[in-house]
Design a protein around this motif. Structure first.
Motif, short mmCIF file in Angstrom:
data_model
loop_
_atom_site.label_atom_id
_atom_site.label_comp_id
_atom_site.label_asym_id
_atom_site.label_seq_id
_atom_site.Cartn_x
_atom_site.Cartn_y
_atom_site.Cartn_z
N LEU A 220 37.55 38.46 48.24
CA LEU A 220 36.81 38.06 47.04
C LEU A 220 35.70 37.15 47.53
O LEU A 220 35.93 36.02 47.91
CB LEU A 220 37.71 37.28 46.07
CG LEU A 220 38.65 38.09 45.21
CD1 LEU A 220 39.30 37.16 44.19
CD2 LEU A 220 37.95 39.22 44.50
N TYR B 87 32.98 34.83 47.10
CA TYR B 87 32.33 33.96 46.13
C TYR B 87 30.95 33.49 46.60
O TYR B 87 30.27 32.80 45.87
CB TYR B 87 33.23 32.76 45.81
CG TYR B 87 34.30 33.11 44.82
CD1 TYR B 87 34.15 34.18 43.95
CD2 TYR B 87 35.47 32.37 44.70
CE1 TYR B 87 35.12 34.52 43.03
CE2 TYR B 87 36.45 32.70 43.78
CZ TYR B 87 36.26 33.77 42.95
OH TYR B 87 37.23 34.11 42.04
N ILE C 176 35.82 42.68 36.77
CA ILE C 176 37.11 42.52 36.09
C ILE C 176 37.21 43.52 34.94
O ILE C 176 38.24 44.15 34.73
CB ILE C 176 37.30 41.10 35.53
CG1 ILE C 176 37.10 40.06 36.63
CG2 ILE C 176 38.68 40.93 34.95
CD1 ILE C 176 37.12 38.64 36.11
N ALA D 218 46.34 44.98 38.44
CA ALA D 218 46.18 43.59 38.07
C ALA D 218 47.51 42.88 37.91
O ALA D 218 47.67 41.74 38.27
CB ALA D 218 45.40 43.48 36.78
N LYS E 89 51.33 41.68 38.23
CA LYS E 89 52.20 41.33 39.34
C LYS E 89 53.28 42.39 39.49
O LYS E 89 53.91 42.76 38.52
CB LYS E 89 52.83 40.00 39.07
CG LYS E 89 52.42 39.03 40.12
CD LYS E 89 52.88 37.66 39.83
CE LYS E 89 53.05 36.96 41.14
NZ LYS E 89 52.49 35.68 41.21
N ALA F 77 48.31 39.03 38.78
CA ALA F 77 48.39 38.64 40.18
C ALA F 77 47.44 37.48 40.43
O ALA F 77 46.46 37.29 39.71
CB ALA F 77 48.03 39.84 41.05
N GLY F 78 47.73 36.70 41.45
CA GLY F 78 46.99 35.48 41.75
C GLY F 78 45.49 35.70 41.84
O GLY F 78 44.70 34.87 41.36
N ILE F 79 45.10 36.81 42.41
CA ILE F 79 43.70 37.04 42.64
C ILE F 79 42.94 37.17 41.32
O ILE F 79 41.81 36.75 41.18
CB ILE F 79 43.55 38.31 43.53
CG1 ILE F 79 42.30 38.23 44.34
CG2 ILE F 79 43.63 39.57 42.73
CD1 ILE F 79 42.55 37.59 45.66
N TYR F 80 43.58 37.72 40.32
CA TYR F 80 42.95 37.86 39.01
C TYR F 80 42.80 36.50 38.33
O TYR F 80 41.85 36.27 37.60
CB TYR F 80 43.75 38.80 38.12
CG TYR F 80 43.16 40.19 38.09
CD1 TYR F 80 42.54 40.69 36.95
CD2 TYR F 80 43.19 41.00 39.21
CE1 TYR F 80 41.98 41.94 36.94
CE2 TYR F 80 42.64 42.24 39.21
CZ TYR F 80 42.02 42.73 38.06
OH TYR F 80 41.45 43.96 38.05
N ALA G 249 42.16 33.79 39.85
CA ALA G 249 40.98 33.19 40.48
C ALA G 249 39.69 33.75 39.88
O ALA G 249 38.73 33.02 39.66
CB ALA G 249 41.02 33.43 41.99
N LEU G 250 39.68 35.03 39.60
CA LEU G 250 38.48 35.65 39.03
C LEU G 250 38.24 35.16 37.60
O LEU G 250 37.15 34.75 37.23
CB LEU G 250 38.63 37.17 39.00
CG LEU G 250 38.51 37.92 40.30
CD1 LEU G 250 38.87 39.38 40.10
CD2 LEU G 250 37.10 37.82 40.82
#
Lengths: 245, 292, 235, 355
Positions: free
Chosen positions: B35, B37, B232, B289, B291, D127-130, D132-133
């Motif tokens: 990711l 940034y 997203i 997305a 878990k 999930a964790g990454i989402y 963060a986004l």
């Protein structure tokens, strides 16, 4: 009434049915073994019972449905489990691991509504599994065998009626495996716990189980008295291959 | 009505440029699980590099500007991957470290621009001036040029991904990294190339959009967030989702900007994102997305 | 051709294989049998560079190769055909095959190898434009083997090729593996159960709990009590 | 940052240990005592006092943020959003609705908590990454939102100013005398430290540390992941909103600039420098950052350049921060001192490859 009942339980991952229309009953006080080739769906069965997966079909504990409950609720009802690769809480000591199980695992009620008494003292449990002297060691410094014991003891600290052991002997030395098996016997005989175990060491299963279930491709191939099961031609075909042995 | 259609055309054009920007971001995650940034800062850098060549220190032709800037952006990306990202891959908390390191890099790069060029806004001239009347609609040449260029880059990208060995190896890594290792694809090289391409696309977006918005040293953040929202909404890692979301949000931007003013664009985007996630928690085309 | 000496490998701290040594001579088909969870896949992954051994030596054509990255090994001609297949699901059969020829030495022979794969698995030719995720289990297995052959392999490590296949397909796949051996490839094969492939092997190892419990020629191995002990837990 | 967190001091059953002296609470206590005495030494050095007050405000926020980042493993990048909205809530209530500023503290805390839970409800299932986004998108969109929110009294781009200061017993605090402000800030700072310390060293803390260490195992022992994560997010949001409210009345101005990159990167450096998951490291990081940044004032534009580079360098070279360094030093000393007791030391682990 059976302690645990699985009725037509199915779990699909995409097109693959990891567990397919599986039904069996488990009596209180039994040691129940599960074996089968790679990918037969053994661990999936554990994940379904313990609430990590939610498939179709019904799972009942004491006649009450538990499928659909999240994992922590299942634990509160008295089902504990271990994992194939033990991952205890690395930043805690052994006894702290146990306390987590004790505190969070036994705050609920059993399926029949009675409150289960928490552990007064964990030293008995620690002694039982054989971790005395290591209580205050950080888990990260332990060997695999002791980690497995820590995970097992934490699971026991939740005061379960049924404990599910996933490959409890995997990766252990011969001596350690013997010790683990003896422990398991005592759990069953002295504590009256019902045990389900997944195991790939067949000798362990034939020695300690009351009944043995062979899974193949997510389906029950054969269920019965271990000796009879492993002599069954279909099971030999499945586990050994060919028409041999 | 006529005005509305003109706005729509603007929206589609912005949409395709946003696609270029967002696709680089999603590619970087899809292939390398990064990711990034500091993506917004690469956007800024692309624009400023173009400004240096086209306005500030020489008066180069736009074609030449692209020819010079894009390779620079590519190698900048490769360097960042090799120096900063690759060493982190060994760490258990890779995701977290990458987020922090790219955030730090973003602040560094932005302020490097600030130190070199100062805080005053700059602007790139339009590539082409004047406009054309088509069936009663007035469309500026600038918009047409933007559209064509972005379209060409997008098509080149798709062909590259579909046909070339490098493009195929990138898809392979995204779909099954172990499978990629089995057939002998060197993962780290693919990660680096992907990062480079992603940076290149971002820089191209920067040059294309600079004439439309003013350039400031921290202006890239808006585009990072826009890329984030697009990605997203479309579903992280999905090229198709990115495409649809870009057009959708580009058109929304054009309409909102026309009716309410540009200030309202971001609140509306967030509203759209919120609605999309309400219906599809993993975005339009996302699958991972939740878990597991 | 391939020599493995005393390797140990771990998952974290979980020792999956203990001190294993084995040999595959040129043009041989060597099989390893053992129930699941006994370290067979780990062994193949270690040989093919997907995992690093904690200790021990792996030699290929006389060069030490332990610890080399997998793409280097593929270039040397060591190719894994994984039990999990690891196909690229969104790509077509053809694209999967072409990626099989990613390694430099394989690129030159791409069309030649493709021809060979298609003669061996004619079915794949008809499926060329289908996406890998839409294949049936047997088709996917063929594709996995086909993709491995595209790499211009000298040494194939085949992990449970019969896994999840109907008996008739299983026999077919085994026959094809034997055919590959007869063409001069060296093959190290892993299976959970001894089956028809056992008789066709040149040498056999039995694995129990990450250790070699028995090794010998085919005749010796199949008449040994070790088989009953390892697989059924009874003697 | 799973691998090396300061070990938990106490758990259910050994509850008194949380109150027993250890390094964590020792450093915290030392910090607070020194701070409490500083005004005596500094006298009327208003400037230094101001820096200390700002450090304490951000120190509180940094510790609260680290609760999520370092202990619960939730990649929330929108923390400053909670801070800003806490500040706005308090400022708007006192300036637009004429409420006593003291109530604003409560309002700020409540807004922080509600916001955190609202953001947490959908994203914690992902999930964790989402996370963060989404949280970064939230943070970035907040600025434009506050700007267009002029109609509801956010004051648009200019923000709200001046904001009424607190008054105690009819005596209004002024910027001329920093001492009352200082002790007020110290009170809130200590509140943050105490809440976080007990959050970490309690039964509840054990549960989210357990989740972070080994999620499935924790769930299988009866911990509800969702409930615990939501609670920790709420605690962190409450403290942050509270500090935001105080900040508004202390500085007397709040505007969308608070959401600027500068503040964000400062906060990141505080946590990183202090040590992620190393209470009370981030609080100490705050003091270092505020004072160093002040010292670098002369460099103007280069300041952020340096801080950006610092983040990169810290992640790459010293991911465990100051407290991590302290661990190493202590480990080294222990090692030297206790070499004869080496037999007791745990056997070296084989560091095999991961699957």
């Amino acid at each position: 009434m059976a302690l645990l009942t699985l009725e037509h339980v199915t779990q699909r991952f995409g097109a693959l049915a990891a567990v397919n229309d599986l039904s069996f009953e488990l009596e209180e006080g039994e040691v129940f073994g599960i074996a089968g080739p790679n990918g037969a769906g053994k661990t999936t069965v554990f994940n379904l019972i313990s609430g990590f997966l939610h498939g179709s079909g019904r799972i009942l504990l004491d006649g009450k449905r538990i499928d659909g409950l999240p994992p922590h609720r299942v634990t509160h009802l008295g089902i504990a489990r271990t994992f194939q690769i033990p991952q205890p809480f690395q930043s805690m000591t052994v006894v702290q691991n146990l306390r987590i199980g004790e505190y969070y695992g036994s705050q609920g009620r059993t399926a029949d509504g009675a409150r289960r008494a928490p552990w007064k003292d964990l030293s008995g449990l620690i002694e039982f599994v054989g971790l005395q002297g290591k209580e205050d060691r950080p888990v990260s410094s332990l060997k695999l065998y002791d980690k497995k014991l820590t995970v097992l003891a934490s699971a026991l600290a939740t005061r379960p009626r049924l404990v599910m052991l996933d490959e409890a002997l995997g990766g252990l030395s011969a001596v350690e495996a013997e010790l683990s098996l003896a422990l398991l016997q005592r759990l069953n005989k002295e504590w009256g716990l019902t045990v389900i175990m997944i195991e790939h060491l067949m000798s362990a299963l034939t020695r300690s189980c009351d009944r043995l279930l062979i899974l193949n491709n997510g389906e029950a191939l054969r269920l019965g008295e271990p000796r009879a099961v492993v002599e069954d031609p279909a099971v030999i075909e499945c586990l050994v291959g060919g028409k041999r042995a | 009505m006529r005005e509305f259609i003109e706005v729509l055309i603007t929206g589609i054009t912005i949409g395709i440029v946003y696609f270029l920007v967002a696709v680089g971001f999603t590619l970087c995650y899809g292939v390398g699980r990064v990711l990034n940034y500091s993506y917004g800062s690469f956007f800024t850098w692309g624009a400023y590099l173009a400004w240096v060549l086209a306005v500030g220190y020489s008066k180069l032709n736009y074609v030449l500007v692209f020819v010079i800037v894009l390779p620079i952006m590519f190698f900048l990306g490769v360097a960042v991957d090799q120096v900063l990202i690759r060493p982190l891959r060994k760490r258990p908390e890779f995701d977290f470290s990458v987020i922090l390191v790219t955030l730090g890099l973003a602040v560094f790069l932005d302020n490097l621009v600030l130190v070199i060029f100062g805080a005053r806004t700059k602007s790139l001239p339009e590539f082409l001036t004047g406009s054309v009347k088509l069936g009663g609609f007035t469309i500026s040449w600038q918009l047409i040029a933007m559209f064509i260029f972005a379209l060409v880059v997008a098509v080149v990208l798709f062909v590259f991904m579909a046909r070339t060995r490098t493009g195929m190896s990138m898809r392979a890594v995204a779909q099954d990294p172990t499978g990629a290792r089995i057939v002998g694809i060197p993962l780290f090289r693919v990660f680096a190339v992907t990062f480079g391409i992603s940076t290149l696309l971002c820089g191209a977006g920067g040059i294309l959009l600079a004439p439309r918005f003013f350039m400031t040293p921290t202006g890239g953040w808006t585009f990072l967030v826009k890329a984030l929202i697009i990605v997203i909404a479309g579903g992280l890692g999905s090229l198709r989702g990115t495409l649809y979301a870009s057009f959708m949000l580009g058109i929304i931007e054009a309409i909102v900007g026309w009716k309410l003013g540009l200030l309202w664009v971001m609140p509306f985007w967030f509203l759209v994102l919120f609605l999309v996630l309400l219906v599809k928690p993993a975005g339009l085309f996302g699958a991972t997305a939740r878990k597991g | 051709m391939l020599e493995v000496e005393n390797i140990n490998a771990f998952y974290g701290e979980y020792q999956a294989i203990h001190d294993i040594s084995l040999k595959v001579a040129e043009g041989q088909l060597v099989s390893i049998f053992g129930p699941n969870g006994h370290g067979k896949s780990t062994l193949l992954k270690t040989i093919c560079g997907l995992m690093k051994p904690a200790s021990g030596v792996i030699r290929f054509d006389g060069h030490e190769i332990q610890g080399l990255p997998s793409h280097k090994l593929v270039e040397m001609g060591i190719v894994l055909i994984s039990e999990e297949r690891h196909l690229f699901p969104e790509m077509t059969v053809m694209e999967n095959l072409r990626l099989g020829a990613y390694a430099k030495p394989a690129r030159k022979k791409e069309s030649e190898n493709l021809e060979f794969v298609f003669t061996m698995f004619p079915k794949l030719k008809t499926l060329a434009k289908k996406r890998a995720l839409s294949l049936s289990g047997g088709e996917a297995r063929m594709l996995a083997i086909g993709r491995g052959l595209m790499s211009n392999a000298k040494f194939l490590a085949v992990d449970e090729p019969s896994f999840g296949l109907a008996p008739i397909l299983r026999v077919q796949v085994f026959e094809q593996i034997v055919a590959l051996r007869d063409r001069g490839l060296s093959i190290l094969l892993v299976e959970q159960t001894t089956g028809d492939i056992a008789e066709m092997s040149d040498y056999i190892y039995l694995l129990e709990d990450g250790r070699i419990a028995f090794s010998g020629s085919t005749d010796q191995a199949l008449h040994d009590d070790a088989v009953r002990k390892v697989f059924l837990g009874i003697t | 940052m799973k691998r090396d967190r300061t070990p938990v001091a106490a758990l259910p059953g050994d509850r008194p240990k949380a109150l027993r002296f250890n390094r964590q609470n020792g450093i915290t206590l030392g910090l607070v005592v020194i701070l409490a005495l500083l005004p005596l030494a500094l006298g009327d050095s208003t400037y230094t006092m101001r820096l200390l007050i700002v450090s304490m405000i951000w120190g509180g926020v940094a510790v609260a943020w680290d609760l999520l980042l370092g202990y619960a493993g939730i990649f929330n990048l929108g923390q400053i959003g909670f801070f800003a909205l806490g500040a706005y809530a308090s400022a708007m209530l006192s300036q637009n609705a004429g409420l006593n500023p003291w109530w604003g503290l409560l309002a700020g805390a409540a807004v922080g908590a509600v916001l955190a839970v609202l953001l947490g409800l959908p994203s914690l299932r992902m999930a964790g990454i989402y996370i963060a986004l989404l949280t970064l998108a939230f943070y970035e969109v907040l600025g434009p939102l506050l700007t267009v929110g002029q109609a509801v009294g956010t004051g648009g781009k200019r923000g709200i100013s001046p904001i009424e200061p607190y008054s105690i017993g009819g005596h209004t605090l002024s910027s001329g005398n920093q001492v009352p402000w200082f002790y007020l800030a110290l009170g809130l700072f200590v509140l943050c430290l105490v809440v976080c310390y007990f959050a970490i060293n309690s039964r509840f803390g054990a549960s989210f540390i357990a989740l972070h260490d080994s999620e499935q195992f924790a769930q299988s022992l009866g911990i509800s992941r969702y409930k615990v994560s939501l609670l920790i997010v709420a605690i962190s949001g409450t403290l942050t909103g509270l500090m935001g409210a105080f900040y508004a009345h202390y500085t007397g101005v709040v505007s969308p600039r608070i959401l600027g990159l500068e503040v964000f990167i400062y906060l990141v450096v505080m946590v990183l420098l202090g040590g992620v998951g190393k209470f009370p490291g981030p609080a100490i990081g705050a003091f270092v950052v505020i004072f160093v940044s002040d010292w670098l004032r002369a460099f103007e534009n280069f300041r952020l350049l340096i801080f950006g580079a610092l983040v990169v360098a810290l992640v790459m070279l010293a991911p465990r921060g100051l407290m991590g360094a302290l661990d190493s030093v202590q480990g080294f000393v222990h090692h030297r001192r206790g070499r004869h007791a080496a037999a007791e030391a745990p056997a070296a682990e084989t560091d095999g490859p991961k699957p």
